[in-house]
Design a protein around this motif. Sequence first.
Motif, PDB file in Angstrom:
ATOM      1  N   PHE A   1      -0.249 -11.877  -5.122  1.00  0.00           N
ATOM      2  CA  PHE A   1      -0.009 -10.972  -4.004  1.00  0.00           C
ATOM      3  C   PHE A   1       0.655  -9.694  -4.500  1.00  0.00           C
ATOM      4  N   GLY A   2       0.530  -8.634  -3.687  1.00  0.00           N
ATOM      5  CA  GLY A   2       1.096  -7.338  -4.059  1.00  0.00           C
ATOM      6  C   GLY A   2       0.145  -6.445  -4.812  1.00  0.00           C
ATOM      7  N   GLU A   3      -1.120  -6.867  -4.962  1.00  0.00           N
ATOM      8  CA  GLU A   3      -2.049  -6.111  -5.810  1.00  0.00           C
ATOM      9  C   GLU A   3      -2.522  -4.806  -5.175  1.00  0.00           C
ATOM     10  N   LEU A   4      -2.575  -4.729  -3.826  1.00  0.00           N
ATOM     11  CA  LEU A   4      -3.085  -3.510  -3.187  1.00  0.00           C
ATOM     12  C   LEU A   4      -2.184  -2.305  -3.468  1.00  0.00           C
ATOM     13  N   ALA A   5      -0.888  -2.491  -3.296  1.00  0.00           N
ATOM     14  CA  ALA A   5       0.038  -1.389  -3.557  1.00  0.00           C
ATOM     15  C   ALA A   5       0.016  -0.993  -5.022  1.00  0.00           C
ATOM     16  N   LEU A   6      -0.217  -1.976  -5.883  1.00  0.00           N
ATOM     17  CA  LEU A   6      -0.234  -1.722  -7.324  1.00  0.00           C
ATOM     18  C   LEU A   6      -1.446  -0.873  -7.707  1.00  0.00           C
ATOM     19  N   MET A   7      -2.578  -1.170  -7.106  1.00  0.00           N
ATOM     20  CA  MET A   7      -3.816  -0.492  -7.471  1.00  0.00           C
ATOM     21  C   MET A   7      -3.963   0.859  -6.788  1.00  0.00           C
ATOM     22  N   TYR A   8      -3.502   0.975  -5.527  1.00  0.00           N
ATOM     23  CA  TYR A   8      -3.815   2.164  -4.752  1.00  0.00           C
ATOM     24  C   TYR A   8      -2.595   3.004  -4.384  1.00  0.00           C
TER      25      TYR A   8
END
Length: 209
Positions: A55-62
Amino acid sequence: MYERSVAAGEILIKEGDTGLAASELYVVKAGKFEVLQRRQGVNIRVNLKEKGDVFGELALMYNCPRTATVAATTDAVVWVLERDVFRYFLRNAAEAQASEVELFLNSVPILNPLSQEEKLQLVDAFDEKTYQPGEKVVTEGEPGDYFYIIKEGEAVVHQSAPGGQRRKVNHLFRSDFFGERALLVSEPRIATVSLVPLECVQLSERAGL
């Protein structure tokens, strides 16, 4: 990536957080987490995360605000991946893949007349796709919009014959190509190409090169 212990009840991610608070991805090593989203002023559980989940991958990528709150429901342990480290490895992986495609394109005879600069443009334009044995890549009579070069494996080419039969007209191997007419003229495919497992790089007519 490093390991971090999380106590039951601790909030690891808070919905709406930005900046440094939204710069880490988590992989659950042990324990359980609940994912909460605020709807009409109330936190609603929308998901659960357990061992092996991410979890937390969206903020990391975008580089966007956190879209949910994640809290530990038990004592837990996570692996933490920071944005800078993630982007470093992502960039290295992209560069390595581009180098591999460039090296492969240098082995394709039809591309020999191109300059190195033109081949580098192709590296960005090509997509890599893997097909399963027996799968059809192109079908005779259907519209065509891709040109293919075989990276690994083999392919067989069949054309329709009188009486509804099909006849084999070619057998293709690594660095061979097919579908090139799709880039030159707008007409249906003139043959069917199927696989004997195959991995191709493909170029769309929309690439604009």
